[in-house]
Enzyme design. Structure first.
Site, PDB file in Angstrom:
ATOM      1  N   THR A 309       0.836  -1.196   0.000  1.00  0.00           N
ATOM      2  CA  THR A 309       0.000   0.000   0.000  1.00  0.00           C
ATOM      3  C   THR A 309       0.874   1.250   0.000  1.00  0.00           C
ATOM      4  O   THR A 309       2.063   1.189   0.309  1.00  0.00           O
ATOM      5  CB  THR A 309      -0.902   0.062   1.242  1.00  0.00           C
ATOM      6  OG1 THR A 309      -0.085   0.288   2.404  1.00  0.00           O
ATOM      7  CG2 THR A 309      -1.692  -1.214   1.400  1.00  0.00           C
ATOM      8  N   ASP A 310       0.270   2.371  -0.304  1.00  0.00           N
ATOM      9  CA  ASP A 310       0.934   3.633   0.001  1.00  0.00           C
ATOM     10  C   ASP A 310       0.725   3.916   1.488  1.00  0.00           C
ATOM     11  O   ASP A 310      -0.006   3.219   2.190  1.00  0.00           O
ATOM     12  CB  ASP A 310       0.400   4.761  -0.873  1.00  0.00           C
ATOM     13  CG  ASP A 310       1.443   5.845  -1.105  1.00  0.00           C
ATOM     14  OD1 ASP A 310       2.366   5.988  -0.272  1.00  0.00           O
ATOM     15  OD2 ASP A 310       1.361   6.556  -2.123  1.00  0.00           O
ATOM     16  N   TYR A 311       1.385   4.954   1.965  1.00  0.00           N
ATOM     17  CA  TYR A 311       1.494   5.276   3.388  1.00  0.00           C
ATOM     18  C   TYR A 311       0.112   5.377   4.056  1.00  0.00           C
ATOM     19  O   TYR A 311      -0.658   6.283   3.749  1.00  0.00           O
ATOM     20  CB  TYR A 311       2.241   6.601   3.511  1.00  0.00           C
ATOM     21  CG  TYR A 311       2.816   6.934   4.855  1.00  0.00           C
ATOM     22  CD1 TYR A 311       4.171   6.791   5.109  1.00  0.00           C
ATOM     23  CD2 TYR A 311       2.015   7.428   5.865  1.00  0.00           C
ATOM     24  CE1 TYR A 311       4.717   7.128   6.344  1.00  0.00           C
ATOM     25  CE2 TYR A 311       2.538   7.766   7.102  1.00  0.00           C
ATOM     26  CZ  TYR A 311       3.898   7.615   7.339  1.00  0.00           C
ATOM     27  OH  TYR A 311       4.419   7.955   8.561  1.00  0.00           O
ATOM     28  N   THR A 312      -0.191   4.446   4.935  1.00  0.00           N
ATOM     29  CA  THR A 312      -1.426   4.380   5.735  1.00  0.00           C
ATOM     30  C   THR A 312      -2.699   4.363   4.886  1.00  0.00           C
ATOM     31  O   THR A 312      -3.772   4.727   5.365  1.00  0.00           O
ATOM     32  CB  THR A 312      -1.522   5.533   6.773  1.00  0.00           C
ATOM     33  OG1 THR A 312      -1.694   6.788   6.097  1.00  0.00           O
ATOM     34  CG2 THR A 312      -0.307   5.589   7.662  1.00  0.00           C
ATOM     35  N   SER A 313      -2.613   3.915   3.636  1.00  0.00           N
ATOM     36  CA  SER A 313      -3.811   3.987   2.802  1.00  0.00           C
ATOM     37  C   SER A 313      -4.867   2.971   3.206  1.00  0.00           C
ATOM     38  O   SER A 313      -6.048   3.150   2.879  1.00  0.00           O
ATOM     39  CB  SER A 313      -3.452   3.828   1.322  1.00  0.00           C
ATOM     40  OG  SER A 313      -3.006   2.533   1.032  1.00  0.00           O
TER      41      SER A 313
END
Length: 772
Positions: A309-313
């Site tokens: 994932t992207d950051y905290t997505s």
């Protein structure tokens, strides 16, 4: 020198206007993918079966607890403070307990070795860590921003930049880069347009392939390679209003034809990992989108790597309103096809409970763990966990002189000459004094742009002033006054104007270094105006009153609206954020040591009101007639022409090029047959130069409306003054394919137009047909 095109129609020329009723042609069978030129580097080798690896991983996974498996799916960050790299409280203990399998933002050979020692010497199963980092356009040696690299239209140079970036990053313990960004971006308000290859599907796909090859090389076990990540999957560049993280609402056809091809190209080139995007697509956040992550990526394209994932997505799916809480978000993500959770700790905290409740199958977790362990194995980390953490290699590798020279070369290749009235450039040696004016004239921090990895922003970058002073011929002085500010809050102020105007008045030539501060583009850097920020425009207008020649060197990470400058200054050079050696590279171009050869990878609008504006738009049912620019009841603006200030593919040179009429090998082709289109290009000017020869096609009638032009090929060729070369392109029906009315993929028989020329708005044309 060829004149800059003026008042171009938006490619809705009268000769292109459709007439009569649309006839749906019979559908052709889906053609095979068009073969591309063989690359020197094969970055797909890791996808070959490896029975020994499969046996090793199966035996290892049989020993793992559920908690240890979930740990492999968790990626957390390292930090930096004033003394160097550091880990957040508790993270090292999480490593010891097998709760973390990968770390990002950790680099240097010593630091990664120290962390790796914890993983392989203080844990039960001794599974090595995977270290990731955002190596976007360089690691220590910084190249031009990605949009600038794309402006070079030089695939070998772009691949070399990625290869050097991987070599430096791997020497500092990094195994994995979160690049390339392959999002097609058609809205310059969006700050992350700077990180990709611009607006075009074909150019973006070829650049995606080049960057994957550069990062991954021929063999992932070679210690100078890193895993590539194709991001952000998918359609992140289509955020509404250009506002970062915003909603994406596009048709399935647009998704397939515009926003997915560059990702498929990256997958075909062997990208080892994919990263999800922050946005939702058709109402479903990308990190929970089974259609994208499983149906398309794995089942249709056959992707064998892992998805992060992207950051905290995953966490953000709660705010999207798609998940009621973090546990459900984690279930939706893992079941959709996400393998690794970046920084959200959702898998770490909730996944075991979801398994116990029967909401996540252990087999799905096993598949994710296997994909991640395979990459660690293919990198050779189970053989030698410390192989990337070699301080001697690190010292010998970063900032190597040949790397710095390569950065300088790519930077000058990326620059686009937008205007050059009265041969204002190259700078004449007879000019005794040059005034460099503007906030970007002597700013080291701005030279390397956003997402500059481990690049030194304080001391290493060469500024424009430094580059010009180093290059200026004997007897020529180069002085500097900042004059203006690019800060938004300084609009309307005149502090510094008097000093700058005084310097300009006593100088022979003004070089105005203007644009955007480095952090005005990139992530979370959307704008509602594309104008020069601060009071730069006001100073530029005052400088015009001096009557001195003005060369505008534009440094930015997006197309800016510079219509006033186009009408009033003598020359404009788009330099982007050119990187560590940027000042020398700009001086090379300004003084004529390098003849500019860049072409725009994104359209420059006249003003923000035209956005989105891109070259391959559709014709509409009421296209404007260029002979009647003021006509009513046609698709146009009342106060601005439809045409861009500078079209996609545009860029001038210090020499001129002429194109012969196009010749075709035949007037029609059948499915599977090749068509060769040729043109002779002549350097008709007084200097050696390079030209990017571009091939465009239009499908005149289709079962769905088609773009007015589409790029289908390009060649960058060197030509000595007076030299001619014949450039040929080969097309088949595969190059004419699109998502048809019934949502199948393929070409349709019918009539086509073809252009070969120097930009999307010019060229010699020819007609051909595709028959059944």
């Amino acid at each position: 020198m060829p004149p800059k095109p003026r008042n171009l129609t938006h490619l809705t020329l009268a000769t292109l206007m459709l007439a009569g009723s649309l006839t749906t042609a019979p559908l052709l069978a889906k053609p095979a993918a068009t073969a591309r030129a063989a690359a020197d580097v094969d970055s797909t080798g890791w996808m070959k079966p490896d029975p020994a690896m499969d046996k090793f991983i199966a035996e290892l996974m049989a020993k793992m607890t559920l908690e240890e498996k979930i740990g492999q799916l968790s990626l957390l960050t390292s930090d930096w403070d004033s003394t160097g790299p550091t880990m957040r409280q508790g993270y090292q203990e999480d490593i010891r307990k097998g709760r973390i399998g990968s770390i990002f933002n950790a680099f240097t050979a010593k630091y990664t070795r120290d962390l790796q020692r914890v993983a392989v010497e203080e844990t039960r199963l001794k599974i090595p860590l995977l270290f990731g980092y955002d190596v976007i356009h360089g690691h220590r040696t910084i190249f031009p921003i990605s949009l600038g690299e794309a402006a070079s239209w030089d695939l070998k140079a772009i691949e070399k930049a990625a290869r050097i970036s991987a070599t430096e990053a791997s020497a500092e313990g990094i195994h994995w880069t979160f690049a390339p960004m392959v999002d097609v971006a058609r809205d310059p308000r969006w700050g992350r347009i700077s990180e990709g290859a611009g607006e075009d599907v074909y150019l973006g796909s070829r650049i995606a392939e080049a960057r994957v090859r550069g990062f991954q090389g021929n063999d992932l076990k070679a210690v100078d390679t890193v895993l590539a990540t194709a991001k952000h999957f998918a359609a992140y560049g289509a955020a509404q209003a250009g506002r970062d993280y915003g909603t994406v609402d596009i048709s399935e056809r647009t998704l397939r034809d515009v926003y997915l091809p560059s990702f498929e190209a990256a997958a075909d080139a062997g990208a080892a990992t994919f990263m999800t995007s922050f946005n939702d697509v058709d109402g479903i956040p990308a990190s929970g989108n089974h259609h994208l992550l499983t149906d398309v990526l794995r089942d249709k394209w056959g992707f064998k790597g892992f998805v992060v994932t992207d950051y905290t997505s995953i966490n953000e799916m709660v705010a999207h309103g798609y998940s009621k809480d973090l546990q459900q978000a984690g279930e939706q993500a893992i079941n959709a096809g996400v393998d690794m959770d970046l920084q959200g700790a959702v898998f770490m905290e909730h996944l075991a409970k979801s398994v116990a409740e029967g909401k996540v199958d252990v087999a799905r977790i096993d598949a994710a763990v296997k994909a991640i362990l395979e990459m660690k194995y293919r990198l050779g980390l189970f053989e030698d966990p410390y192989r990337y953490s070699d301080e001697a290699r690190e010292k010998a590798t970063v900032y190597r002189p040949d790397f710095l020279e390569a950065a300088r070369d790519v930077a000058r290749k990326s620059m686009v000459l937008l205007k050059n009235a009265n041969n204002a450039l190259p700078l004449a040696a007879s000019a005794k004094s040059i005034a460099v004016i503007g906030p970007l004239g002597d700013s080291k921090a701005d030279m390397i742009g956003s997402w500059s990895a481990a690049g030194d922003r304080k001391t290493r970058p060469v500024t424009l002033l430094e580059g010009m002073q180093a290059r200026a011929p004997k007897g020529q002085s180069v002085a500097y006054a900042r004059g203006a500010s690019y800060a938004f809050e300084d609009a309307g102020k005149t502090d510094g104007f008097a000093e700058a105007i005084a310097l300009a008045q006593k100088s022979d030539v003004i070089v105005a270094a203007m644009g955007e501060r480095w952090d005005m583009t990139g992530e979370a850097a959307s704008r509602t105006s594309l104008d020069l920020p601060g009071n730069q425009q006001a100073l530029l207008q005052e400088l015009r009153k001096t009557g001195k020649p003005i060369i505008l060197v534009l440094m930015s990470g997006r197309p800016n609206s510079i219509e006033w400058a186009d009408a009033n200054v003598d020359a404009i050079l788009e330099a982007w954020y050119p990187g560590t050696m940027g000042g020398h590279a700009i001086a090379d171009v300004l003084y004529g040591d390098y003849n500019p050869s860049g072409k725009l990878p994104a359209t420059f609008p006249r003003n923000v009101g035209q956005v989105p504006l891109y070259y391959d738009m559709k014709n509409t049912g009421r296209p404007i007639d260029p002979a009647k620019p003021d006509a009513k009841y046609v698709s146009r603006y009342l106060n601005t022409p439809n045409t861009p200030l500078y079209p996609f593919g545009y860029g001038l040179s210090y020499t001129s090029f002429t194109y012969s009429p196009v010749t075709l090998s035949k007037a029609s082709i059948k499915p599977g047959e090749p068509l060769t289109a040729s043109v002779t290009v002549t350097n008709s000017g007084a200097r050696d130069g390079e030209e990017v020869v571009q091939l465009y096609v239009r499908d005149l009638v289709g079962s769905v409306t088609r773009p007015v032009r589409e790029l289908k090929g390009f060649r960058k060729i060197p030509l000595k003054k007076g030299e001619s070369k014949t450039v040929s392109f080969t097309l088949t029906d595969a190059d004419l394919a699109f998502t048809r009315a019934d949502m199948s993929w393929g070409a349709e028989p019918g009539d086509f137009k073809l252009w070969i020329g120097p930009s999307s708005a010019e060229g010699s044309e020819a007609d051909f047909a595709l028959t059944q």
